[in-house]
Each structure stands twice: as C-alpha cells, then as structure tokens.
Design a protein around this motif. Structure first.
Motif, PDB file in Angstrom:
ATOM      1  N   LEU A 227       0.842  -1.205   0.000  1.00  0.00           N
ATOM      2  CA  LEU A 227       0.000   0.000   0.000  1.00  0.00           C
ATOM      3  C   LEU A 227       0.871   1.247   0.000  1.00  0.00           C
ATOM      4  O   LEU A 227       0.591   2.220  -0.710  1.00  0.00           O
ATOM      5  CB  LEU A 227      -0.921  -0.014   1.234  1.00  0.00           C
TER       6      LEU A 227
ATOM      7  N   ARG B 289       3.046  10.254  -7.182  1.00  0.00           N
ATOM      8  CA  ARG B 289       4.072  10.695  -8.135  1.00  0.00           C
ATOM      9  C   ARG B 289       3.490  10.933  -9.534  1.00  0.00           C
ATOM     10  O   ARG B 289       4.068  11.657 -10.334  1.00  0.00           O
ATOM     11  CB  ARG B 289       5.194   9.677  -8.218  1.00  0.00           C
ATOM     12  N   LEU B 290       2.353  10.301  -9.815  1.00  0.00           N
ATOM     13  CA  LEU B 290       1.718  10.512 -11.109  1.00  0.00           C
ATOM     14  C   LEU B 290       1.097  11.903 -11.212  1.00  0.00           C
ATOM     15  O   LEU B 290       0.865  12.409 -12.302  1.00  0.00           O
ATOM     16  CB  LEU B 290       0.631   9.461 -11.349  1.00  0.00           C
TER      17      LEU B 290
ATOM     18  N   TYR C  42       3.792   1.652  -1.253  1.00  0.00           N
ATOM     19  CA  TYR C  42       4.327   1.903  -2.600  1.00  0.00           C
ATOM     20  C   TYR C  42       3.250   2.384  -3.554  1.00  0.00           C
ATOM     21  O   TYR C  42       3.489   3.257  -4.378  1.00  0.00           O
ATOM     22  CB  TYR C  42       5.001   0.637  -3.139  1.00  0.00           C
ATOM     23  N   VAL C  43       2.059   1.795  -3.430  1.00  0.00           N
ATOM     24  CA  VAL C  43       0.971   2.206  -4.316  1.00  0.00           C
ATOM     25  C   VAL C  43       0.657   3.682  -4.104  1.00  0.00           C
ATOM     26  O   VAL C  43       0.504   4.454  -5.063  1.00  0.00           O
ATOM     27  CB  VAL C  43      -0.281   1.332  -4.070  1.00  0.00           C
TER      28      VAL C  43
ATOM     29  N   LYS D 105       2.601   6.060  -2.794  1.00  0.00           N
ATOM     30  CA  LYS D 105       3.699   6.899  -3.281  1.00  0.00           C
ATOM     31  C   LYS D 105       3.674   6.970  -4.807  1.00  0.00           C
ATOM     32  O   LYS D 105       3.810   8.037  -5.400  1.00  0.00           O
ATOM     33  CB  LYS D 105       5.039   6.337  -2.808  1.00  0.00           C
ATOM     34  N   GLY D 106       3.483   5.793  -5.424  1.00  0.00           N
ATOM     35  CA  GLY D 106       3.467   5.746  -6.879  1.00  0.00           C
ATOM     36  C   GLY D 106       2.333   6.563  -7.456  1.00  0.00           C
ATOM     37  O   GLY D 106       2.497   7.287  -8.442  1.00  0.00           O
ATOM     38  N   ALA D 107       1.176   6.468  -6.813  1.00  0.00           N
ATOM     39  CA  ALA D 107       0.010   7.195  -7.315  1.00  0.00           C
ATOM     40  C   ALA D 107       0.238   8.696  -7.201  1.00  0.00           C
ATOM     41  O   ALA D 107      -0.073   9.453  -8.124  1.00  0.00           O
ATOM     42  CB  ALA D 107      -1.239   6.775  -6.535  1.00  0.00           C
TER      43      ALA D 107
END
Lengths: 279, 303, 245
Positions: free
Chosen positions: A107, A116-117, A109-110, A112-114
């Motif tokens: 979660l 960053r988009l 990472y998800v 953080k990744g989201a």
C-alpha cells in the motif's frame, strides 16, 4: 535557560504531531495486530488530496481538509476490507503477520506511486497554515501562532478520540474487538465492520497529523518517512497504551529538539529527509 | 517435468554469457546476488517464521567489508568475501540475541530500526565508508588475475549461487531445518519435543545473516561502486517482494520470484513513473491472491 | 515402589489468581495417575508447571529425585518427560511423518534413514503409516490427537503428561486410547500423568486418582475410593452421577 525553554516548547509541538501519528499506528495495531508501514504514506497522500482540493478544485481550506481526512478514512477502510480481510481468510498461523505487513508495504508503494503521477508532486509544495498572525512572546519563549494551532488541534483530536472510545457505543465496541475479538463476536459485535472502522479512524488521525505538519515542511511523495519517528514514539509508549503513546510522542519531540538545539552538527541527507524539519 | 525444468534452467545459465549482451550479463549477475539474498531472507522468514528487517544491513556489511578489504589490502578472492560473510554472521547473531527476546511485532520494529541505523552508519562513517559520496571498489583480485567486467564475474557468481542453493537444500533436510519449521509452525510443540526454540531462531538469524553477507560479497565482483542509498528499505522491500511472490519456504518458488520480480523493472523501464505503483500493486495482489506464491500455484497445477 | 514424579507444595499464580495452591503429588513409577476436577481446578496448570511451560512461585518439582525447576521447557524431552497438548497443537503444514520426526528432536540422531524408520514404526503402531506424507492439518480431529501422542512418544519418555487426550473423541476412539494407554504403561513401563474429563476412561485406566478443586487437592485414592468420597461428589455437584458412572 531561554534556549532550553524554547526547545521544550518546540519539542511539545513536534511531539504532539508524533503522538498523533503514533496513535494512528497503535489503533491499527490494537484492532488488527498489524504494523502499518503505510501509515506515513496515508498521511502523505491525504496532504496531496488537500493540496489538489485547494489548488485544482479551488475549494476553501476547511473543505479541503475535510476531503483529505475523508479520503484517508476511505483508504484505510478500503484497505482493511478488500486486502486484509482477504488475507486473514486465506493465510494461516504466523504467516498472517508477514502477509499483512507485506500488504501495508505494498500500500505504501501504491500510494507513493500514485502521488508521483500527479503533476503537483513534481514541484516542491507546502500547505498553507491556517493559524496566522504575529508570534506570542511569553518571557523568553517565542510561540508561533501556527505552533499553538498545531498543539490545540492535536489536543482536540486526542480528546475527541478519547471521548469516542470511552463514551460512545461504537467506540466501546471497537475497543472490545481490539481487546478480545472472540468474546466480542460472541456478544454480537460485528467484528469485521469494527476493524474496518478502526482502520478508517486510524487513517483519519494520520491525515489530521499530515494537515498539521504539512505547512511546516516541504511536501514530497517521500514525506511519509516521518512515520519512523512515530514508530519510535509508539515503542517508547509501549505500543498498546494510548496515554503512554502520547507521552512517548511528546518525549521524543522534546528530546529531539533538545539534541538538535544543543548540538547543531553537520546534517547528512539522511537526517534531512527524515527528521530535522523543526529548527 | 522436474527434469525438464532443471534442464531449461541449466541451459539458460550457460546461454547467458554466450548469447547475451553485456547488459544481459550484468542483469544476470544482479539476479544471482538477489537470489542469494532472497534465499537467506527466506530461511528466516519462510523456514523459521521470524519477521525481521535487518537483512539489508547484513548485506551492507558484506558489501563494505569485501570492498574495503579488496581496496586496501588487495586480498585475493574469496578471502574478502569470507571475512565479510563472517562479519555479517557475527553481527546478525549479536542482534538476534537481544532482539529475539521480543515478541513478533517488536522484533520487526527493532530490526527495522537496526537497518535504519546501519544505513545511517554507512552514510556517516566517512573515514571508513566514504559516507554519502559512496565507495569506489577496485576490481576483485583472483590470485594473479583481476576481474574487470561482468563476464569475468559471471561464472564465479554462478558457482557461489549453486553452493548457496545446495546449502539451503541440505538445511531443509537436516534436523536443524526441521527444528526451524517446527518453531515456525508451533512453538509449544517445538519446546515440548526438546527443541530449544530460542537457540533455533538465533541460529536461523545467523545463517540468514551469513547469506546476506555472502550476497554482499558477491556484489563487488562485478560492480565498482556502492552508495549507502541503495542499502535501505527500498532494496529490502524488493527482496521481500521476491520471497513473498515466489512463495515463503520454497527454494524453487523463491528463485522463481527472484527472476520474475527481478525482470519486471526491466519490462517497466519505459514506465519509470509507474514503477512504484506496479511494485506495490504486485505485492498487495500477491499476498491477496497467491498466499503461497508461485510455488503454491505450481503445486496446485501439478496436483 | 519408586516415585517418578514428586510435587512439593507447588503454587502457581496468574496475576492475583492462585491457579495451583500448594499442591503435593506423588506419581509412582510405572503407574497411570489421573488428575481430575471441575473446570478451572488447576489441572492443566499443574501439568504445564511439570512440563515447565509455567513456573511455580513456590514449591519444587522433582523428576526421579532431581529438581527440574532450573530447566526450561525444551529440556524436558531430553530428561525423559514428554507431553501431549489439550488443544490441537501440531505442526499443521508439516507432514504426519515430519511431525513425528519433530518429536525425535531430543533423541540423538542415528542418521536420517534410521530416524525415519523409527518414526514410521511409531506411525504404524497408531495406524497412521498410510497417511505419512499427508499434511497434519488435513487429518480428521481424532487422528490429529493420535498424531500428537505419537509425537510425544517419539522421544521414548519415561513420564508422559497427557492433557485431556480423550476430549472430542468418539467412543470407539476412546476405547482404543484406553487400550493404548494401558499397553504403554504395562508393556513399555511408561509412567503416565493424565488430566482428563472423560470419567469412563479415568476410572478404567487410572491406578491412582488425585482430585483438585480451586487449585487444591481435595481427595486422592483408587478409583473405588474416589467414587465414594463425599468431598469429590460435593465438588462435582451436578456431575456426581458422572463420577459414579
């Protein structure tokens, strides 16, 4: 003396924020036995929700803050219901902890990744402070209005949590599930829903902490690293005991400010990214 | 079925240096290091059932010890690696003795804190690690030769990898391995059967640390630079993902996880922004839908 | 007749609660000794203190004349004391054979093959040889209890501690257990301390019975003596009929 008093006052302010995040971790741990490694990232994500609401949607601050807290609650509840519940049913024995903690790392990472988009995440931002005005001077101690606001909000949040768990039916039900799920199920408390609510409450508390801290620091998708200090606060406080955790948070804030103000050593990148935003 | 799989793996191992580009060989080398790291983590996590995060610190100790010994004394391989592995094992045992007094959650948190402190030391101990500048490592010395590029290192790494997989298989079938499994499954049963649960866990920690140290010693064979930023939680999560996706407790599963999760970033290279998102999602979906990882899927389809 | 196990004024506390209050007990070598009493009487706690899973605050526990209090629970199997568990405690994902091999941990290994052969022999004795490769958790309940017993026996104990081995078993299985316990005791000379609620089993196998209530011994004697002791009947109250059965 003056320096010491100032460090103490600043320490209480940062400590209050640690205490809130630590409370969030402890609520999760008590209700589901999970160490939430995504706690800091929920905080981070909700700050970006607030930022988006303010800038892109042009909402007033109060509405943006509400959106942030609400979003955090939804993330928490959804994660528990969709992910942890499923793991709890399919994984057995000691591996449940491994699987669930791994899921919180996922979660993290998800989120953080989201974030960053989002285009806003590529520039360094800060949330505006809501507590403006000249600082208040008490003897040798200078108190920023913002700090007083942080302290007041944290105290109100803490008191509200306390009252919720102590005096409301729902809060007592959630506590019962945390203490002894089997017994709670026997007297008809819906444990699945209570766990989900605990996650929602915990993530909402993290969001409040985020809204308080975001005006003081630079927002980046990595700001969730602050959770490390909250873990330390929770461990000092015994990890399961609410008052202990609050004291642990305050203690940690004070100690760190004292250390930072007495020995201003060269700051490495590691320190800057994790902990030294208050001086 | 099993024999075919083995033949395919062997063919792939031989084919890499013959057919692949330089980058391909480099990638294979990193997979071999990850494989040893992951098998080591799985000994603690999948075999003995202890949830700890200090693994990456032991890896770092291995890298720095090996790199520094080669830099300063030009010791011949495998001496630096063995010293690094011994050091990592020693530190792992030292950490395990107090940490294993703690219950699971605290064990996870304490070892997490230890990993953070270790990374801070790598970052700040300028005199030894050259701190935030990272450490340049001179080429590995093998008696009279110097290993310069990835192709030189590959056969050595394969041999080390095979030895470590073999050691894992021996452990699996030994009394010690069974004791670890028993501690994992039920501590009361283990104790009542005469297994010293605490000692078993400490030994598991030490062996796991040794694997991490050896993996650390493998890295300088083909890389010339290490930065403390690569010795953080991110890397550990990468290894954890390989183990969980592959299947806790199954060596073949873990190795499959290493290949799949190790190659995934290559496939995602054009989607740099999505990397974290995909990684996180894969991690979550794996624990949700493959509770026993790739190994579990293979098992199910076989029976 | 020599004494295998001796408890001297053993007291176990959980917080403010005295679970076992100054218990004296003599278990003679080569006998089956039963520990009975109402729920919460402290039977399991007494058993747990002998297998060293809990530590008494007062008193001493002697096995074959030596105090065992300074040893941890993992030393018991090596000393010759094995135990089975009340609730199903098995290594669920390990195979039936592996579970018995776990039980061999305290015995010096005679090599992999010999260990396996010894384990298979035990499985054969309890009729689980055909399921040797099945994960333990897949066995039906009664078979899992048998497996737990086999695991305990693998270390060739001289004293066997059994915590409600008959709980949840069907009558047919209880009769088999009955025969097995007698066989173990008479043929192999294993001393057995048995905590049990199923009175038919206790009355038929036990050479001597100790009755506990509120952590204290209220009666001790042969099955016939216990059956008629008014204190025992009073302690069991509504279950008097059960005792008489």
């Amino acid at each position: 003396m003056g320096l010491l008093a100032q460090a103490l006052a600043s320490g209480v302010v940062t400590g209050a924020i640690y205490a809130l995040i630590a409370l969030s971790l402890v609520i999760v741990y008590k209700s589901t036995d999970v160490i939430n490694f995504a706690g800091g990232d929920v905080l981070m994500a909700s700050c970006y929700v607030a930022l988006l609401a303010l800038i892109s949607a042009g909402l007033p601050y109060w509405a943006s803050a509400l959106a942030a807290v609400g979003a955090a609650a939804v993330i928490g509840a959804g994660f528990d219901r969709l992910v942890l519940e499923r793991i709890g049913r399919s994984v057995r024995g000691q591996d449940v902890l491994v699987a669930m903690v791994t899921a919180t790392i996922g979660l993290s990472y998800v989120l953080k990744g989201a974030v960053r988009l989002l285009s806003v995440s590529s520039e360094v931002r800060s949330l505006p402070s809501q507590f403006l005005g000249p600082p208040i001077i008490l003897g040798s101690v200078i108190l920023l209005r913002q700090d007083i606001g942080i302290l007041a909000t944290a105290a109100i949040t803490g008191a509200a949590l306390f009252a919720f768990y102590r005096f409301t039916r729902l809060g007592r039900g959630m506590r019962a599930v945390a203490e002894d799920p089997r017994a709670a199920a026997l007297i008809g408390i819906p444990i699945v829903r209570m766990r989900m609510l605990s996650w929602a409450v915990a993530c909402a508390v993290a969001a409040v902490a985020g809204l308080l801290v975001a005006p003081k620091i630079l927002m980046t998708p990595d700001m969730g690293i602050i959770v490390i200090l909250a873990f330390a606060a929770a461990v000092i406080g015994g990890f399961t005991n609410f008052p202990g955790v609050v004291i642990g948070g305050l203690l940690l804030g004070i100690i760190e400010n004292l250390v930072a103000c007495t020995s201003r050593r060269k700051r490495s990148r590691w320190r800057r990214s994790s902990s030294s935003w208050w001086c | 079925m099993r024999r075919t799989a083995l033949a395919v793996v062997a063919a792939a191992v031989v084919a890499v240096p013959l057919l692949s580009t330089d980058y391909g060989v480099y990638l294979a080398n990193t997979l071999l290091v990850s494989g040893v790291l992951a098998i080591g983590l799985d000994i603690l996590l999948g075999l003995a059932g202890q949830f700890a995060f200090a693994h990456i610190a032991f890896f770092g100790i291995g890298v720095y010890a090996t790199g520094l010994l080669t830099n300063r004394f030009s010791l011949t391989f495998p001496l630096p690696l063995l010293v690094g592995a011994t050091l990592a094992t020693g530190v792992a045992l030292l950490i395990a003795i107090p940490a294993l007094r703690l219950r699971q959650v605290y064990l996870a948190l304490t070892t997490y804190a230890f990993a953070a402190v270790a990374q801070w030391v790598f970052h700040s101990w300028d005199a030894v690690t050259s701190g935030a500048n990272g450490l340049r490592m001179s080429p590995t010395v093998l008696f009279r030769w110097h290993l310069i590029d990835d192709r030189d290192a590959y056969p050595l790494l394969v041999v080390i990898g095979l030895v470590m997989v073999g050691a894992r298989a021996l452990l699996e079938n030994s009394r010690l391995g069974l004791a670890m499994k028993a501690v994992h499954e039920s501590e009361p049963v283990a104790l009542a059967s005469g297994i010293d649960a605490r000692r078993t866990k400490i030994v598991a920690f030490g062996i796991s640390g040794c694997y991490a140290g050896i993996a650390g010693g493998m890295l300088p064979l083909f890389t010339s630079y290490i930065h403390p930023d690569t010795l953080g939680l991110e890397t550990l999560v990468g290894i954890l993902t390989m183990v969980v996706v592959g299947g806790l407790g199954s060596t073949w599963g873990v190795l499959a996880g290493v290949v799949v999760m190790g190659l995934l970033p290559e496939l995602l290279r054009d989607l740099q922004v999505l990397r974290e998102l995909v990684y996180g999602a894969v991690l979550m979906l794996a624990v949700m839908f493959m509770p026993r990882g790739i190994a579990g899927l293979a098992h199910r389809s076989a029976s | 007749m020599s004494v295998a196990l001796e408890l001297q004024g053993v007291e176990v506390r959980f917080g403010g609660l005295r679970a076992v209050a100054g218990l004296d007990l003599h278990v003679r070598t080569g006998t089956i000794h039963a520990l009975i009493g109402p729920n919460g009487a402290g039977k399991s706690t007494a058993l747990n203190s002998i297998s060293r899973f809990v530590t008494p605050v007062r008193g001493d526990i002697l096995f074959e004349g030596r105090s065992i209090l300074r040893f941890g629970p993992h030393r018991m199997a090596g000393l010759g004391i094995a135990r089975a568990f009340q609730n199903l405690e098995l290594c669920g994902r390990l195979s039936v054979l592996e579970n018995v091999l776990v039980g061999l941990a305290a015995v010096p290994s005679r090599g992999r093959g010999a260990d396996r052969a010894a384990a298979m022999e035990l499985l054969d004795r309890i009729g689980l040889a055909d399921e040797a490769r099945v994960p333990a958790e897949r066995l039906p309940f009664g078979r899992q209890k048998q497996l737990d017993l086999a695991r305990a026996l693998a270390s060739r104990p001289r004293l066997l501690l059994l915590d409600e081995p008959a709980a949840g078993l069907r009558n047919r299985d209880i009769r088999a257990l009955d025969a097995m316990l007698l066989d173990l005791c008479r043929r192999d000379g294993v001393t057995i301390l048995l905590v049990e609620h199923v009175m038919s089993l206790v009355m038929s196998v036990a050479d001597r019975i100790t009755v506990l209530n509120h952590g204290e011994k209220i009666s001790e004697g042969s099955a016939a003596e216990i059956r008629t002791d008014p204190r025992v009947i009073a302690a069991y109250l509504g279950r008097a009929a059960d005792v008489a059965a």
